[in-house]
Design a protein around this motif. Structure first.
Motif, short mmCIF file in Angstrom:
data_model
loop_
_atom_site.label_atom_id
_atom_site.label_comp_id
_atom_site.label_asym_id
_atom_site.label_seq_id
_atom_site.Cartn_x
_atom_site.Cartn_y
_atom_site.Cartn_z
N TRP A 62 0.83 -1.20 0.00
CA TRP A 62 0.00 0.00 0.00
C TRP A 62 0.87 1.25 0.00
N THR A 63 1.91 1.28 0.82
CA THR A 63 2.78 2.46 0.85
C THR A 63 3.57 2.58 -0.44
N ALA A 64 3.93 1.46 -1.05
CA ALA A 64 4.63 1.50 -2.33
C ALA A 64 3.74 2.10 -3.41
N VAL A 65 2.46 1.72 -3.41
CA VAL A 65 1.51 2.27 -4.40
C VAL A 65 1.41 3.78 -4.23
N SER A 66 1.32 4.23 -3.01
CA SER A 66 1.23 5.67 -2.74
C SER A 66 2.46 6.40 -3.25
N ARG A 67 3.64 5.86 -2.97
CA ARG A 67 4.89 6.48 -3.46
C ARG A 67 4.94 6.51 -4.98
N LEU A 68 4.53 5.42 -5.61
CA LEU A 68 4.55 5.35 -7.07
C LEU A 68 3.56 6.32 -7.69
N GLN A 69 2.38 6.48 -7.08
CA GLN A 69 1.40 7.44 -7.59
C GLN A 69 1.96 8.86 -7.52
N LYS A 70 2.64 9.18 -6.43
CA LYS A 70 3.24 10.50 -6.28
C LYS A 70 4.31 10.72 -7.35
N LEU A 73 2.69 11.36 -10.75
CA LEU A 73 2.18 12.74 -10.84
C LEU A 73 3.31 13.73 -11.09
N GLU A 74 4.43 13.54 -10.40
CA GLU A 74 5.59 14.42 -10.61
C GLU A 74 6.11 14.31 -12.04
N LEU A 75 6.20 13.10 -12.56
CA LEU A 75 6.70 12.90 -13.91
C LEU A 75 5.74 13.47 -14.96
N GLU A 76 4.43 13.32 -14.71
CA GLU A 76 3.45 13.89 -15.63
C GLU A 76 3.54 15.41 -15.64
#
Length: 89
Positions: A62-70, A73-76
């Protein structure tokens, strides 16, 4: 989205482990019900005990998913800024 058999097994194991790590009879009953529905759920748990010495698999994911989503968003945002800079040139 359809999960592969390995993904489904990992998910059930993570849920089972999480339920065991939570205090209370309701969580214990839910873990027992999951184990009844999928007896292999207990096979892959990282910690057979209910101690908090290690982070349960589901919480790590769950924490990995949150980090990856962030990060996505930064890359986009960076890609969008770069594309507007290219268009201006």
């Amino acid at each position: 989205m359809v999960l592969t058999e390995k993904q489904r097994s990992d998910l059930h194991s993570g849920i089972y482990e999480y339920l065991l790590s939570r205090p209370g009879d309701a969580f214990a009953r839910a873990a027992a019900a999951l184990l009844e529905a999928d007896p292999t759920a207990a096979d892959k748990t990282t910690s057979k005990s209910t101690t908090n010495s290690t982070t349960p698999l589901l919480e790590k994911k769950w924490t990995a998913v949150s980090r990856l989503q962030k990060k996505v968003l930064e890359l986009e945002r960076t890609a969008s800024l770069n594309s507007t800079r290219i268009i201006r040139c």
